[in-house]
Design a protein around this motif. Sequence first.
Motif, PDB file in Angstrom:
ATOM      1  N   LEU A  34       0.954  -0.844   0.194  1.00 42.70           N
ATOM      2  CA  LEU A  34      -0.080   0.191  -0.486  1.00 42.70           C
ATOM      3  C   LEU A  34       1.066   0.659   0.247  1.00 42.70           C
ATOM      4  N   THR A  35       0.505   2.438  -0.394  1.00 41.64           N
ATOM      5  CA  THR A  35       1.135   3.174  -1.103  1.00 41.64           C
ATOM      6  C   THR A  35      -0.070   4.407   0.530  1.00 41.64           C
ATOM      7  N   MET A  36       0.915   4.461   1.053  1.00 38.25           N
ATOM      8  CA  MET A  36       0.736   5.865   2.654  1.00 38.25           C
ATOM      9  C   MET A  36       0.112   7.474   1.403  1.00 38.25           C
ATOM     10  N   PRO A  37      -0.717   8.082   2.518  1.00 38.15           N
ATOM     11  CA  PRO A  37      -0.678   9.269   1.588  1.00 38.15           C
ATOM     12  C   PRO A  37       0.048  10.408   1.801  1.00 38.15           C
ATOM     13  N   GLY A  38       1.060   9.920   2.908  1.00 40.09           N
ATOM     14  CA  GLY A  38       2.501  10.769   3.482  1.00 40.09           C
ATOM     15  C   GLY A  38       2.986  10.202   2.181  1.00 40.09           C
ATOM     16  N   GLY A  39       3.194   8.680   1.610  1.00 39.42           N
ATOM     17  CA  GLY A  39       4.245   9.130   0.216  1.00 39.42           C
ATOM     18  C   GLY A  39       4.687   7.480   1.048  1.00 39.42           C
ATOM     19  N   GLY A  40       5.379   7.078   1.810  1.00 39.97           N
ATOM     20  CA  GLY A  40       5.312   5.441   2.245  1.00 39.97           C
ATOM     21  C   GLY A  40       4.994   4.692   2.459  1.00 39.97           C
ATOM     22  N   GLN A  41       5.010   3.275   2.072  1.00 37.38           N
ATOM     23  CA  GLN A  41       4.782   2.316   2.042  1.00 37.38           C
ATOM     24  C   GLN A  41       4.565   1.322   3.063  1.00 37.38           C
ATOM     25  N   LEU A  42       3.223   0.447   3.078  1.00 41.15           N
ATOM     26  CA  LEU A  42       2.969  -0.738   4.492  1.00 41.15           C
ATOM     27  C   LEU A  42       2.814  -2.027   3.400  1.00 41.15           C
ATOM     28  N   GLN A  43       3.091  -2.763   4.093  1.00 40.25           N
ATOM     29  CA  GLN A  43       1.774  -4.205   3.530  1.00 40.25           C
ATOM     30  C   GLN A  43       1.112  -4.896   4.145  1.00 40.25           C
ATOM     31  N   ALA A  44       0.275  -5.250   3.705  1.00 38.65           N
ATOM     32  CA  ALA A  44      -0.927  -5.883   4.728  1.00 38.65           C
ATOM     33  C   ALA A  44      -2.138  -6.655   3.683  1.00 38.65           C
ATOM     34  N   ARG A  45      -2.346  -8.087   5.120  1.00 37.40           N
ATOM     35  CA  ARG A  45      -3.032  -9.217   4.231  1.00 37.40           C
ATOM     36  C   ARG A  45      -4.132  -8.665   3.704  1.00 37.40           C
ATOM     37  N   GLY A  46      -4.747  -9.457   3.152  1.00 33.86           N
ATOM     38  CA  GLY A  46      -6.220  -9.151   2.343  1.00 33.86           C
ATOM     39  C   GLY A  46      -6.709  -8.853   1.544  1.00 33.86           C
ATOM     40  N   SER A  47      -7.689  -8.946   1.146  1.00 35.15           N
ATOM     41  CA  SER A  47      -7.719  -8.485  -0.419  1.00 35.15           C
ATOM     42  C   SER A  47      -8.621  -7.862  -0.847  1.00 35.15           C
ATOM     43  N   ALA A  48      -7.909  -7.192  -1.670  1.00 34.50           N
ATOM     44  CA  ALA A  48      -8.126  -5.172  -2.727  1.00 34.50           C
ATOM     45  C   ALA A  48      -7.401  -5.670  -4.030  1.00 34.50           C
ATOM     46  N   ALA A  49      -7.905  -5.302  -4.740  1.00 29.51           N
ATOM     47  CA  ALA A  49      -7.225  -4.984  -6.452  1.00 29.51           C
ATOM     48  C   ALA A  49      -6.407  -3.773  -6.078  1.00 29.51           C
ATOM     49  N   VAL A  50      -5.364  -3.753  -7.128  1.00 28.93           N
ATOM     50  CA  VAL A  50      -4.407  -2.938  -7.414  1.00 28.93           C
ATOM     51  C   VAL A  50      -5.187  -1.443  -7.766  1.00 28.93           C
ATOM     52  N   GLY A  51      -4.799  -0.550  -7.311  1.00 28.57           N
ATOM     53  CA  GLY A  51      -5.678   1.055  -7.699  1.00 28.57           C
ATOM     54  C   GLY A  51      -6.260   1.400  -6.672  1.00 28.57           C
ATOM     55  N   GLN A  52      -7.137   0.369  -6.003  1.00 28.17           N
ATOM     56  CA  GLN A  52      -8.103   0.571  -5.494  1.00 28.17           C
ATOM     57  C   GLN A  52      -7.559   1.401  -3.204  1.00 28.17           C
ATOM     58  N   ARG A  53      -8.419   2.289  -2.521  1.00 29.30           N
ATOM     59  CA  ARG A  53      -8.648   2.611  -1.697  1.00 29.30           C
ATOM     60  C   ARG A  53      -8.876   1.820  -0.848  1.00 29.30           C
ATOM     61  N   VAL A  54      -8.167   1.391   0.482  1.00 25.54           N
ATOM     62  CA  VAL A  54      -8.004   0.421   1.183  1.00 25.54           C
ATOM     63  C   VAL A  54      -8.404   1.128   3.124  1.00 25.54           C
ATOM     64  N   PHE A  55      -8.762   0.000   4.068  1.00 23.20           N
ATOM     65  CA  PHE A  55      -8.633   0.791   5.311  1.00 23.20           C
ATOM     66  C   PHE A  55      -7.546  -0.676   5.653  1.00 23.20           C
ATOM     67  N   VAL A  56      -6.721   0.141   6.943  1.00 17.92           N
ATOM     68  CA  VAL A  56      -6.294  -0.457   7.193  1.00 17.92           C
ATOM     69  C   VAL A  56      -5.947  -1.393   8.901  1.00 17.92           C
ATOM     70  N   ARG A  57      -5.922  -2.071   8.805  1.00 12.64           N
ATOM     71  CA  ARG A  57      -4.955  -1.478  10.769  1.00 12.64           C
ATOM     72  C   ARG A  57      -4.150  -2.755  11.359  1.00 12.64           C
ATOM     73  N   ASP A  58      -2.775  -2.825  11.794  1.00 10.54           N
ATOM     74  CA  ASP A  58      -2.354  -3.558  12.336  1.00 10.54           C
ATOM     75  C   ASP A  58      -2.165  -4.930  11.323  1.00 10.54           C
ATOM     76  N   GLY A  59      -1.851  -4.327   9.973  1.00 11.28           N
ATOM     77  CA  GLY A  59      -1.168  -5.333   8.823  1.00 11.28           C
ATOM     78  C   GLY A  59      -2.286  -6.164   8.120  1.00 11.28           C
ATOM     79  N   LEU A  60      -3.421  -6.106   8.177  1.00 10.61           N
ATOM     80  CA  LEU A  60      -4.741  -6.567   8.165  1.00 10.61           C
ATOM     81  C   LEU A  60      -5.742  -4.779   6.911  1.00 10.61           C
ATOM     82  N   ILE A  61      -6.171  -5.577   5.803  1.00  3.98           N
ATOM     83  CA  ILE A  61      -6.918  -4.893   5.141  1.00  3.98           C
ATOM     84  C   ILE A  61      -8.648  -5.157   5.650  1.00  3.98           C
ATOM     85  N   GLU A  62      -9.066  -3.880   6.075  1.00  2.00           N
ATOM     86  CA  GLU A  62     -10.512  -3.879   6.473  1.00  2.00           C
ATOM     87  C   GLU A  62     -11.608  -3.828   5.231  1.00  2.00           C
ATOM     88  N   GLY A  63     -11.256  -3.288   5.074  1.00  5.48           N
ATOM     89  CA  GLY A  63     -12.417  -3.242   4.094  1.00  5.48           C
ATOM     90  C   GLY A  63     -12.052  -1.829   2.632  1.00  5.48           C
TER      91      GLY A  63
END
Length: 75
Positions: A34-63
Motif C-alpha cells: 500500500l502507498t500511504m498518503p504521506g508517501g510511505g509504503q506498508l504491506q498488509a494481508r487481505g483481498s483488494a485490487a491494484v489501484g483500490q483505496r482500502v482501510f488497513v489496521r495492524d497489517g490487515l486490510i479491513e475493507g
Amino acid sequence: MLLTNPYRQFLDLVPTRPLQVGEVAAIADGVATLTMPGGGQLQARGSAAVGQRVFVRDGLIEGPAPSLTYVEGEA
C-alpha cells in the motif's frame, strides 16, 4: 467510595491500533503493498485490487475506503 481516573477512562476510548487509509500499489502472494498518503509504503494481508483505496489496521486490510481528496491541516 471508588475513585476513577478520567485520563485512564479517556485512554480506554482511544483505539490502540490506528485505522489508516492507503492505495494498493501491488499484490503478490496475498500480500498487498500500500502507498500511504504521506508517501510511505506498508504491506498488509487481505483481498483488494491494484489501484483500490482500502482501510488497513495492524497489517490487515479491513475493507474498501472512499476515494476522497487527502487534506492535511496544522493546528
